[in-house]
Design an enzyme around this catalytic site. Sequence first.
Site, PDB file in Angstrom:
ATOM      1  N   VAL A  14      10.668  -1.570   1.495  1.00  0.00           N
ATOM      2  CA  VAL A  14       9.715  -2.563   0.993  1.00  0.00           C
ATOM      3  C   VAL A  14       8.951  -3.160   2.184  1.00  0.00           C
ATOM      4  CG1 VAL A  14       9.425  -4.659  -0.367  1.00  0.00           C
ATOM      5  CG2 VAL A  14      11.213  -3.033  -0.970  1.00  0.00           C
ATOM      6  N   HIS A  15       7.864  -2.499   2.571  1.00  0.00           N
ATOM      7  CA  HIS A  15       7.012  -3.032   3.632  1.00  0.00           C
ATOM      8  C   HIS A  15       5.942  -3.918   2.988  1.00  0.00           C
ATOM      9  CE1 HIS A  15       4.083   0.214   2.762  1.00  0.00           C
ATOM     10  NE2 HIS A  15       5.178   0.882   2.481  1.00  0.00           N
ATOM     11  N   ALA A  16       4.904  -4.236   3.742  1.00  0.00           N
ATOM     12  CA  ALA A  16       3.957  -5.257   3.289  1.00  0.00           C
ATOM     13  C   ALA A  16       3.380  -5.025   1.884  1.00  0.00           C
ATOM     14  CB  ALA A  16       2.838  -5.400   4.314  1.00  0.00           C
ATOM     15  N   PRO A  18       4.259  -2.952  -0.786  1.00  0.00           N
ATOM     16  CA  PRO A  18       5.214  -3.072  -1.904  1.00  0.00           C
ATOM     17  C   PRO A  18       5.696  -4.524  -2.089  1.00  0.00           C
ATOM     18  CG  PRO A  18       5.821  -1.244  -0.501  1.00  0.00           C
ATOM     19  CD  PRO A  18       4.690  -1.933   0.177  1.00  0.00           C
ATOM     20  N   ALA A  19       5.873  -5.225  -0.981  1.00  0.00           N
ATOM     21  CA  ALA A  19       6.337  -6.621  -1.076  1.00  0.00           C
ATOM     22  C   ALA A  19       5.310  -7.444  -1.847  1.00  0.00           C
ATOM     23  CB  ALA A  19       6.550  -7.200   0.325  1.00  0.00           C
TER      24      ALA A  19
END
Lengths: 88, 314
Positions: A14-16, A18-19
């Site tokens: 969960v990088h930027a 998807p977050a």
Amino acid sequence: MVKREVKVTGDAGVHARPAMMLVREAMKYECSVKLVKDDVEADCKSIMSVLGLAIIPGTLLEILADGADEEKVVNNIVSMIESNFSMN
Amino acid sequence: MKKQVYVNIFLETGLRVDPRITLIAGESGLSKEIKISEMNRPGLALAGFYDFFAYDRIQIFGLGEAAYMKQLPPEQKRNVYEKFFSYDILCCIFTHSERPDELFCKMADENGVSVFVTERKTTNFVGLLTHLLYNLFAPAISVHATLVEVFGIGIMLMGKSGVGKSECALELLERGHKLVADDVVEIKKVDEVLLVGNRTDILKHYMEIRGLGIINVQDIFGIRSVRNKKRIELVASLEEWDDTKEYERLGLDENTYPILDIKLPLITVPVRPGRNIPVIIEAAALNQHLKKLGINSAQQLDERLKNLMEKKNG
């Protein structure tokens, strides 16, 4: 309160982006939405909080919601994660 | 949230327990878990008294222990060490740069017990280690809040997502105050009366501002605008203005907010468009300084009034 576990798959975690998708989904609802990783809790309505969890691929994530539409938001978030944020 | 701590903590540079410590034997013991935040001086054990021997603590060998070991005749030395290492020793640290003899190191290697040597004096090292271990084992929680330092006071801004915590912090930064953590504050109870808020390693000094996205506070405002940790002395709860609610008008009664069983002074600040929240936070910080000196503005005014009334009556 609704609680469900989901495993984060895919190879990016969960990088930027998807977050942001998770936060946008949670913000649609009145109820509180929390993500729990290794006993550390994050507010799913706060982008910094979600990024701070550093959810790497393979993480077992617990999703907690409490309040109106709790069932719906948890299901939506679980399916977002299971579908690897529709990036496949 | 319980953190596991291993013997290799002494070698982790990021923690800087003691830059003057080196591992001299027993590398395989580095993976042992430190479960008790206490230390033991093994002098009595070496002399043969093993009742109440706290083998599962960090063993500190000072000048006394080192001197005792040095004067032991070789044949007796082996027996003493054999008996000592028959216990599941956590790890050994020699102070004053006193290196143990080869036999001790060899047996430590065989038994998987890490042996360290530090240049520091015993008291000095023990003090350092006590502080570190207490910090590591201190009760901790993670809170959804923003921590700022205003005029030297650590203020935790709390409130729902979108109430304006980060915007308030941004304005405070503009006025020369400091940011500790935005959105996620890790709080440790380092003492019975002391709460310290930390930023998380990943989030560092990034913050999110609605409409802008993620910004790096240190890059924008410079190094003087950030801090890694700060004692929390005041909680400011920001909430949307509610006409039906009674807000504090006097400041005679002190409200508190409990965190890890410590009650922190709490102020509730109602937010409304056009209300300058950062100015209120600044005033709250200065007022907190006054309260620490025993000066309460509301009480002062109240007493003036009472004096006046007494004069009129008298």
